[in-house]
Scaffold this motif. Structure first.
Motif, mmCIF file in Angstrom:
data_model
loop_
_atom_site.group_PDB
_atom_site.id
_atom_site.type_symbol
_atom_site.label_atom_id
_atom_site.label_comp_id
_atom_site.label_asym_id
_atom_site.label_seq_id
_atom_site.Cartn_x
_atom_site.Cartn_y
_atom_site.Cartn_z
ATOM 1 N N GLN A 79 -6.438 22.064 -14.592
ATOM 2 C CA GLN A 79 -6.171 21.330 -13.350
ATOM 3 C C GLN A 79 -4.898 21.847 -12.670
ATOM 4 O O GLN A 79 -4.864 22.033 -11.464
ATOM 5 N N GLN A 80 -3.849 22.077 -13.451
ATOM 6 C CA GLN A 80 -2.605 22.607 -12.883
ATOM 7 C C GLN A 80 -2.844 23.994 -12.277
ATOM 8 O O GLN A 80 -2.332 24.308 -11.207
ATOM 9 N N TRP A 81 -3.627 24.810 -12.967
ATOM 10 C CA TRP A 81 -3.949 26.153 -12.480
ATOM 11 C C TRP A 81 -4.705 26.059 -11.152
ATOM 12 O O TRP A 81 -4.407 26.768 -10.203
ATOM 13 N N LYS A 82 -5.677 25.151 -11.101
ATOM 14 C CA LYS A 82 -6.476 24.962 -9.885
ATOM 15 C C LYS A 82 -5.576 24.542 -8.724
ATOM 16 O O LYS A 82 -5.698 25.053 -7.614
ATOM 17 N N GLU A 83 -4.650 23.623 -8.987
ATOM 18 C CA GLU A 83 -3.740 23.152 -7.944
ATOM 19 C C GLU A 83 -2.822 24.271 -7.465
ATOM 20 O O GLU A 83 -2.516 24.357 -6.282
ATOM 21 N N GLN A 84 -2.386 25.132 -8.365
ATOM 22 C CA GLN A 84 -1.516 26.242 -7.976
ATOM 23 C C GLN A 84 -2.271 27.292 -7.176
ATOM 24 O O GLN A 84 -1.684 27.968 -6.341
ATOM 25 N N ALA A 86 -4.979 26.660 -5.203
ATOM 26 C CA ALA A 86 -5.531 26.109 -3.970
ATOM 27 C C ALA A 86 -4.727 26.462 -2.720
ATOM 28 O O ALA A 86 -5.309 26.896 -1.735
#
Length: 106
Positions: A79-84, A86
């Protein structure tokens, strides 16, 4: 002992942490003594940064006998990777011009 290979670090982390993203860079010039890594794994869910780094070090316990320097650049949850990722994919919006009120006189 000929050092540790980038491939062996990748294989070990893939087996033990099942990352969704893994980037391993041999920063030692090929002798396998120094690595810079980014790892994204669900195994990091609910863990603080220090706990995540400990998981990586534990996964590489055998390799660490020959590695002199390990830089864990990122240890993120999916999730953190996805947010970074985006913001890089979202185009910047141009500021809109203020609307002009035009009134007819007459």
């Amino acid at each position: 002992m000929g050092g540790v290979s980038k491939a062996s670090v990748e294989a070990t982390l893939t087996t033990k942490l099942q990352p969704v993203h893994l980037d391993v860079v041999d920063t030692s010039g090929g002798c396998g003594a120094s690595f810079d890594i980014q790892v994204v794994s669900a195994a990091f869910e609910g863990k603080r940064l220090l706990e995540r780094h400990r998981l990586v070090n534990a996964a590489l316990s055998e390799e660490m006998k020959e590695i002199h320097a390990l830089s864990i650049r990122k240890a993120l949850t999916p999730q953190q990777w996805k947010e970074q990722q985006a913001p890089a994919n979202v185009p910047q919006q141009q500021p809109s011009e203020p609307q002009k009120n035009i009134t007819a006189t007459g």
